[in-house]
Design a protein around this motif. Structure first.
Motif, PDB file in Angstrom:
ATOM      1  N   ILE A   1       0.771  -1.162  -0.114  1.00 20.54           N
ATOM      2  CA  ILE A   1       0.101  -0.058   0.066  1.00 20.54           C
ATOM      3  C   ILE A   1       0.891   1.187   0.002  1.00 20.54           C
ATOM      4  O   ILE A   1       1.942   1.368   0.494  1.00 20.54           O
ATOM      5  CB  ILE A   1      -0.994   0.039   1.346  1.00 20.54           C
ATOM      6  CG1 ILE A   1      -0.053   0.106   2.451  1.00 20.54           C
ATOM      7  CG2 ILE A   1      -1.944  -1.323   1.251  1.00 20.54           C
ATOM      8  CD1 ILE A   1      -0.984   0.349   3.760  1.00 20.54           C
ATOM      9  N   PRO A   2       0.540   2.329  -0.526  1.00 16.34           N
ATOM     10  CA  PRO A   2       1.381   3.494  -0.499  1.00 16.34           C
ATOM     11  C   PRO A   2       1.460   3.954   1.069  1.00 16.34           C
ATOM     12  O   PRO A   2       0.414   3.943   1.550  1.00 16.34           O
ATOM     13  CB  PRO A   2       0.234   4.578  -1.375  1.00 16.34           C
ATOM     14  CG  PRO A   2      -0.560   3.818  -2.368  1.00 16.34           C
ATOM     15  CD  PRO A   2      -0.801   2.608  -1.329  1.00 16.34           C
ATOM     16  N   VAL A   3       2.658   4.314   1.155  1.00 15.00           N
ATOM     17  CA  VAL A   3       3.052   4.740   2.479  1.00 15.00           C
ATOM     18  C   VAL A   3       2.186   5.960   2.964  1.00 15.00           C
ATOM     19  O   VAL A   3       1.899   6.121   4.052  1.00 15.00           O
ATOM     20  CB  VAL A   3       4.503   5.132   2.671  1.00 15.00           C
ATOM     21  CG1 VAL A   3       5.004   6.393   1.890  1.00 15.00           C
ATOM     22  CG2 VAL A   3       5.036   5.180   3.934  1.00 15.00           C
ATOM     23  N   GLY A   4       1.753   6.753   1.936  1.00 11.91           N
ATOM     24  CA  GLY A   4       1.247   8.313   2.553  1.00 11.91           C
ATOM     25  C   GLY A   4      -0.541   7.781   3.110  1.00 11.91           C
ATOM     26  O   GLY A   4      -0.760   8.314   4.014  1.00 11.91           O
ATOM     27  N   VAL A   5      -0.778   6.572   2.531  1.00 10.38           N
ATOM     28  CA  VAL A   5      -2.097   5.972   3.342  1.00 10.38           C
ATOM     29  C   VAL A   5      -1.724   5.537   4.764  1.00 10.38           C
ATOM     30  O   VAL A   5      -2.625   6.178   5.561  1.00 10.38           O
ATOM     31  CB  VAL A   5      -2.673   5.015   2.449  1.00 10.38           C
ATOM     32  CG1 VAL A   5      -3.851   4.235   3.060  1.00 10.38           C
ATOM     33  CG2 VAL A   5      -2.949   5.363   0.897  1.00 10.38           C
TER      34      VAL A   5
END
Length: 362
Positions: free
Chosen positions: A337-341
């Motif tokens: 998953i994108p780390v920003g999420v």
């Protein structure tokens, strides 16, 4: 009968405050110990994070690969294992640490300059500009995938120039900078959406969405070098300006009375944080909440004196994003998953808790 009350101690900014010498003396041992803990936690975190992944590696093998590349007299790892450590995992872990530390420092500086606890590096519209530049490269075909970083950097610089143009001679006014940043951010977000809707296909839209949510999957040694320079310059310049940042806590008028030039200092630090954030965002995508949450947690640990606060922000911002990225690529393996999420999922409750605690102590 005349009473002889003890004299009241005042500092240059008025009555004694938590920033006086006595309070600083009480804060120093705790801040130094927290800084020391961060100095120990960071290299350990780097070594442990490199071992996390589908291919099982030990901490000893990580150090063996690192030592072999430094030319130390150790036997190298087998080529496949060495490539996993040196070409894939280690650049990504180091990039996460550098981006996290740099964003945390920039966030602390912007919160001091604007006297706004909600300020973070994306306040100046830099993230939106970087997103537009990256999308233009990915979707419009303005360059190869290798130039996404260049496009993102160019877009972020363009966004900051727009902020300066809108703020004009009132750049020293925090409210004016905030409003300019919000307007520019909305403008570039609209341009990004227009490009995606007009020219994007399913594959490119998915790639763009992943980048916009923040990802370190494309980490490389060139990105590590770029972010190391950006984060190092930001920390050095801002640390040298720590006394001026302390003075800003009491307002621009008080800072001017203490010999600080508010206009020159604020413009210098805004440009420094903007350029540094541009480089960091161009390599990592839009990762939110690091520059917002970490400075508040660091103030709780180290106080508000920026000589201590900024290094603590750098250390704990690095550890925070390093482990957030490690969790983002390991928790849902084989999916990532994108780390920003993940930073948003962690950051929102932590920020709410910090704000609740600050309200309760008032």
């Amino acid at each position: 009968m005349t009473s002889h009350a003890p004299p009241r101690t005042t500092g240059p900014a008025g009555p004694a405050t938590p920033g006086t010498a006595a309070a600083r003396g009480r804060r120093w041992p705790g801040a130094v110990s927290m800084g020391g803990a961060g100095l120990v936690a960071l290299p350990l975190s780097v070594a442990l994070a490199v071992t996390v992944g589908a291919a099982g590696l030990s901490v000893g093998e990580v150090f063996q690969s690192f030592a072999a590349h430094l030319g130390l007299p150790v036997s190298p790892l087998p080529p496949l294992q060495d490539a996993i450590v040196w070409e894939l995992r280690l650049p990504r872990v180091l990039l996460a640490a550098l981006v996290g530390g740099g964003l945390a420092v920039c966030g602390a500086v912007l919160q001091a300059l604007t006297r706004n606890p909600l300020a973070d590096p994306y306040l100046l519209g830099i993230s939106s500009g970087a997103s537009t530049g990256a999308v233009a490269v990915l979707i419009l075909g303005l360059g190869s995938a290798a130039t996404v970083t260049t496009g993102a950097f160019a877009g972020s610089i363009a966004a900051f120039c727009c902020v300066l143009a809108l703020a004009g001679t009132g750049t020293a006014g925090a409210v004016r900078v905030v409003l300019a940043g919000v307007a520019v951010s909305q403008l570039f977000s609209a341009v990004t959406s227009l490009i995606v809707i007009w020219a994007g296909d399913a594959h490119s839209t998915r790639s763009v969405t992943f980048w916009l949510l923040g990802s370190l999957a494309s980490a490389s040694w060139s990105g590590v070098v770029l972010c190391a320079a950006a984060a190092g310059i930001a920390l050095a310049v801002c640390w040298c300006a720590a006394p001026a940042l302390d003075a800003f806590a009491f307002g621009r008028e008080t800072a001017a009375s203490l010999g600080v030039s508010p206009v020159r200092t604020q413009l210098t630090l805004l440009v420094t944080t903007a350029l540094s954030t541009s480089a960091l965002v161009s390599a990592s995508g839009a990762i939110g909440f690091v520059g917002l949450v970490v400075p508040h947690a660091a103030r709780f640990l180290a106080g508000s004196r920026h000589r201590l606060l900024l290094p603590v922000c750098a250390l704990y911002g690095a550890v925070f994003l390093l482990w957030a990225d490690t969790a983002a690529r390991a928790l849902f393996a084989p999916r990532e998953i994108p780390v920003g999420v993940l930073t948003a999922l962690i950051g929102v409750p932590v920020f709410a808790a910090v704000m609740r605690r600050r309200s309760a102590t008032r």
